[in-house]
Design an enzyme around this catalytic site. Structure first.
Site, PDB file in Angstrom:
ATOM      1  N   LYS A 210       0.841  -1.201   0.000  1.00  0.00           N
ATOM      2  CA  LYS A 210       0.000   0.000   0.000  1.00  0.00           C
ATOM      3  C   LYS A 210       0.875   1.249   0.000  1.00  0.00           C
ATOM      4  O   LYS A 210       1.667   1.473   0.904  1.00  0.00           O
ATOM      5  CB  LYS A 210      -0.900  -0.011   1.238  1.00  0.00           C
ATOM      6  CG  LYS A 210      -1.705   1.263   1.457  1.00  0.00           C
ATOM      7  CD  LYS A 210      -2.463   1.211   2.791  1.00  0.00           C
ATOM      8  CE  LYS A 210      -3.069   2.556   3.154  1.00  0.00           C
ATOM      9  NZ  LYS A 210      -3.697   2.540   4.494  1.00  0.00           N
TER      10      LYS A 210
ATOM     11  N   ASP B   1      -2.659  10.429   3.846  1.00  0.00           N
ATOM     12  CA  ASP B   1      -4.077  10.106   3.932  1.00  0.00           C
ATOM     13  C   ASP B   1      -4.793  11.143   4.794  1.00  0.00           C
ATOM     14  O   ASP B   1      -4.697  11.120   6.019  1.00  0.00           O
ATOM     15  CB  ASP B   1      -4.259   8.709   4.532  1.00  0.00           C
ATOM     16  CG  ASP B   1      -5.723   8.314   4.618  1.00  0.00           C
ATOM     17  OD1 ASP B   1      -6.549   8.944   3.938  1.00  0.00           O
ATOM     18  OD2 ASP B   1      -6.026   7.363   5.371  1.00  0.00           O
TER      19      ASP B   1
ATOM     20  N   LYS C  67      -9.977  13.055   8.463  1.00  0.00           N
ATOM     21  CA  LYS C  67      -9.475  12.683   9.781  1.00  0.00           C
ATOM     22  C   LYS C  67      -9.354  13.914  10.671  1.00  0.00           C
ATOM     23  O   LYS C  67      -9.038  15.010  10.188  1.00  0.00           O
ATOM     24  CB  LYS C  67      -8.068  12.064   9.667  1.00  0.00           C
ATOM     25  CG  LYS C  67      -7.966  10.746   8.948  1.00  0.00           C
ATOM     26  CD  LYS C  67      -6.509  10.328   8.871  1.00  0.00           C
ATOM     27  CE  LYS C  67      -6.319   9.031   8.092  1.00  0.00           C
ATOM     28  NZ  LYS C  67      -6.782   7.868   8.859  1.00  0.00           N
TER      29      LYS C  67
ATOM     30  N   ASP D 283       1.610   6.249   5.931  1.00  0.00           N
ATOM     31  CA  ASP D 283       0.583   5.383   5.363  1.00  0.00           C
ATOM     32  C   ASP D 283       1.050   4.695   4.084  1.00  0.00           C
ATOM     33  O   ASP D 283       0.298   3.922   3.501  1.00  0.00           O
ATOM     34  CB  ASP D 283      -0.704   6.175   5.114  1.00  0.00           C
ATOM     35  CG  ASP D 283      -1.947   5.323   5.286  1.00  0.00           C
ATOM     36  OD1 ASP D 283      -1.853   4.278   5.961  1.00  0.00           O
ATOM     37  OD2 ASP D 283      -3.006   5.694   4.755  1.00  0.00           O
TER      38      ASP D 283
ATOM     39  N   ASP E 134     -12.149   7.100   4.262  1.00  0.00           N
ATOM     40  CA  ASP E 134     -10.895   6.899   4.996  1.00  0.00           C
ATOM     41  C   ASP E 134     -10.476   5.432   4.987  1.00  0.00           C
ATOM     42  O   ASP E 134      -9.428   5.091   5.515  1.00  0.00           O
ATOM     43  CB  ASP E 134     -11.052   7.404   6.433  1.00  0.00           C
ATOM     44  CG  ASP E 134      -9.714   7.587   7.138  1.00  0.00           C
ATOM     45  OD1 ASP E 134      -8.683   7.647   6.442  1.00  0.00           O
ATOM     46  OD2 ASP E 134      -9.705   7.659   8.378  1.00  0.00           O
TER      47      ASP E 134
ATOM     48  N   GLU F  60      -9.520   3.806   2.361  1.00  0.00           N
ATOM     49  CA  GLU F  60      -9.106   3.838   0.961  1.00  0.00           C
ATOM     50  C   GLU F  60      -8.005   2.851   0.635  1.00  0.00           C
ATOM     51  O   GLU F  60      -7.835   2.454  -0.518  1.00  0.00           O
ATOM     52  CB  GLU F  60      -8.651   5.255   0.588  1.00  0.00           C
ATOM     53  CG  GLU F  60      -7.206   5.600   0.916  1.00  0.00           C
ATOM     54  CD  GLU F  60      -6.867   5.519   2.411  1.00  0.00           C
ATOM     55  OE1 GLU F  60      -5.708   5.200   2.723  1.00  0.00           O
ATOM     56  OE2 GLU F  60      -7.747   5.771   3.244  1.00  0.00           O
TER      57      GLU F  60
ATOM     58  N   ARG G 144      -7.608  -0.310   1.236  1.00  0.00           N
ATOM     59  CA  ARG G 144      -8.069  -1.590   0.690  1.00  0.00           C
ATOM     60  C   ARG G 144      -8.579  -1.437  -0.750  1.00  0.00           C
ATOM     61  O   ARG G 144      -8.581  -2.397  -1.503  1.00  0.00           O
ATOM     62  CB  ARG G 144      -9.130  -2.194   1.605  1.00  0.00           C
ATOM     63  CG  ARG G 144     -10.432  -1.441   1.687  1.00  0.00           C
ATOM     64  CD  ARG G 144     -11.219  -1.784   2.946  1.00  0.00           C
ATOM     65  NE  ARG G 144     -10.566  -1.237   4.133  1.00  0.00           N
ATOM     66  CZ  ARG G 144     -11.002  -1.444   5.379  1.00  0.00           C
ATOM     67  NH1 ARG G 144     -12.057  -2.205   5.591  1.00  0.00           N
ATOM     68  NH2 ARG G 144     -10.360  -0.917   6.407  1.00  0.00           N
TER      69      ARG G 144
END
Length: 461
Positions: free
Chosen positions: A228, A233, A240, A251, A310, A312, A314
């Site tokens: 990933k 993010d 967030k 992230d 949030d 995202e 996956r």
């Protein structure tokens, strides 16, 4: 950063490793002056106790490190690395009752203790050099240390300097270093080439989303790593709070970790065919950001209802996993800083992983124990499959209720690996919240060394 062991032909001073049970005998065997010195210092072999021994001229001639008890040593790792910052400049070697695994852990820990992230501020590394212990594979230890340093550097770099483009540059530099082939799909080309969810997540950013693809090796079993690469993010429209956004430069820790692992594999010249896939995006807020309740169609053809922008990671992994699965490699491994639920479950030290194959899972667990890279197996729990089925679409990217968040995320990803029998997913943290021996506060690799150790038992190398 470059790592090196001391020149084996040059003189070195000893670091005596003394277990608590051996402390009395060790003291009795020392000269009266040394015994008096160590007794005055209160040395009893407790784990982490450290003392320098002066020579005849008063300069340090040796060092003593308490090794504690087996129970005490189980409560941490890289214990020998504790002395590195406290030793004077020069060459040192280890003396004590360490087996090969302990010697390799000590040597790796010594190297990693010299790691410094100095891109923005000069930071002097310790200058005590270790003479490699006899019987260890120094080339392997150096390759592992350099792979870990790459992972740490990538995670530690702020998002302003590590967006999708900069991650691509690091990816291409890694490929060039080892003669690997690469392909990059950027921006709107993602739609044309069948990666709609990667495009959707990254389209609101001023920095175009992309899919990075590396291939290396011409013989042996096939291994595909998927990481990933969410370079920052915000949470998207489900933005967030500041308290949750502060560490989001990490992230892309899954991408950083698979790149570090790939570096280890290529440096060691393992006989396998490696592929690395990194969906690199920034989840930003903008007029064209994807929205809650949107329904996306993935590369696999599965539809996904977005119930939280949030969640995202996956989504971008799903398209990359679908691509990986099309080739039916011998093993697919995905790594991602995917859920806060994993941190609640096992904390920052353990890397939870999901795997349906008991033999692969056992090999990974054994590898993690052997190389001080602790893992914890989690279940693909079939009864929770209904939690990721919203009714209006095939899948839900963020099931309501707040229960089993790491498991439902893993189940979501598994839906995109249908042709490859062996699939492992790691839900890592990628961050060291406080400094420990060989692991300074900041970005850290998790699971890569365990995977490397397990590969000979998982793939016919």
């Amino acid at each position: 950063m470059p790592f090196a062991f001391a020149d084996p032909d040059q003189p070195s001073r000893p670091v005596h490793i003394v277990a608590q049970s051996d402390a009395e005998a060790f003291l009795a065997a020392r000269s009266p002056a040394e015994r008096a010195w160590l007794t005055a210092a209160g040395f009893a072999g407790k784990l982490g106790q450290f003392c320098l021994l002066p020579g005849p001229d008063g300069s340090p001639a040796a060092a003593i490190l308490g090794w504690g008890s087996p129970v005490a040593r189980q409560r941490g790792r890289f214990h020998a690395a504790k002395v590195v910052a406290d030793l004077p400049d020069g060459n040192w070697h280890l003396e004590g009752p360490l087996d090969r695994n302990e010697l390799e852990e000590a040597a790796l820990g010594w190297l990693l203790a010299t790691y410094r992230f100095d891109r923005y501020k000069s930071a002097k590394a310790p200058s005590a050099r270790l003479k490699a212990p006899d019987g260890i594979d120094t080339a392997r230890i150096l390759a592992i240390a350099e792979g870990e340093a790459l992972t740490r550097d990538l995670i530690n770099t702020p998002a302003a300097d590590m967006g999708p483009g900069e991650l691509e540059n690091a990816f291409l530099a890694l490929a060039e270093r080892f003669g690997a082939q690469t392909r990059v799909v950027r921006g709107d080309d993602l739609l044309a080439e069948g990666f709609p969810m990667i495009h959707t997540v990254g389209r609101a950013s001023s920095r175009a989303p992309r899919l990075l693809d590396l291939r290396w090796g011409s013989e042996g079993p096939t291994l595909t790593l998927v990481g990933k690469g969410v370079c920052f993010d915000t949470g998207g429209l489900d933005i967030k709070p500041a308290s949750s956004m502060g560490l989001m430069k990490k992230d892309m820790g899954g991408a950083a970790t698979v790149m570090g692992l790939a570096r280890m594999i290529m440096a060691l010249g393992l006989k396998l065919r490696l592929r690395v896939l990194v969906p690199a995006v920034e989840n930003a807020v903008g007029g064209n950001a994807f929205r809650p309740q949107d329904i996306l169609t993935s590369r696999k053809g599965l539809t996904v209802e977005v119930n939280n922008t949030d969640a995202e990671g996956r989504l971008v992994l799903a398209d990359a996993l679908a691509l990986a699965d099309e080739e039916k490699p011998d093993l697919i491994i995905s790594m991602a800083t995917l859920t806060g639920a994993a941190r609640v479950a096992v904390g920052p030290d353990l890397a939870p992983f999901y795997c349906d194959d008991n033999a692969v899972a056992a090999a990974l667990a054994a590898g993690g124990s052997a190389v001080a890279d602790p893992l914890w197996r989690m279940p693909f729990w079939e009864p929770y499959e209904t939690m990721i089925e919203p009714g209006i679409a095939d899948l839900d990217n963020a099931p309501s209720g707040g229960m089993a968040g790491s498991i439902t995320a893993a189940l979501f990803l598994r839906r995109f690996v249908t042709e490859t029998p062996r699939y492992v997913h790691f839900d890592i943290y990628g961050w060291q919240p406080k400094s420990e021996p060989a692991r300074p506060k900041g970005g850290v690799g998790q699971g890569a060394r365990a995977i490397l150790a397990a590969l000979p038992d998982v793939l016919p190398l």
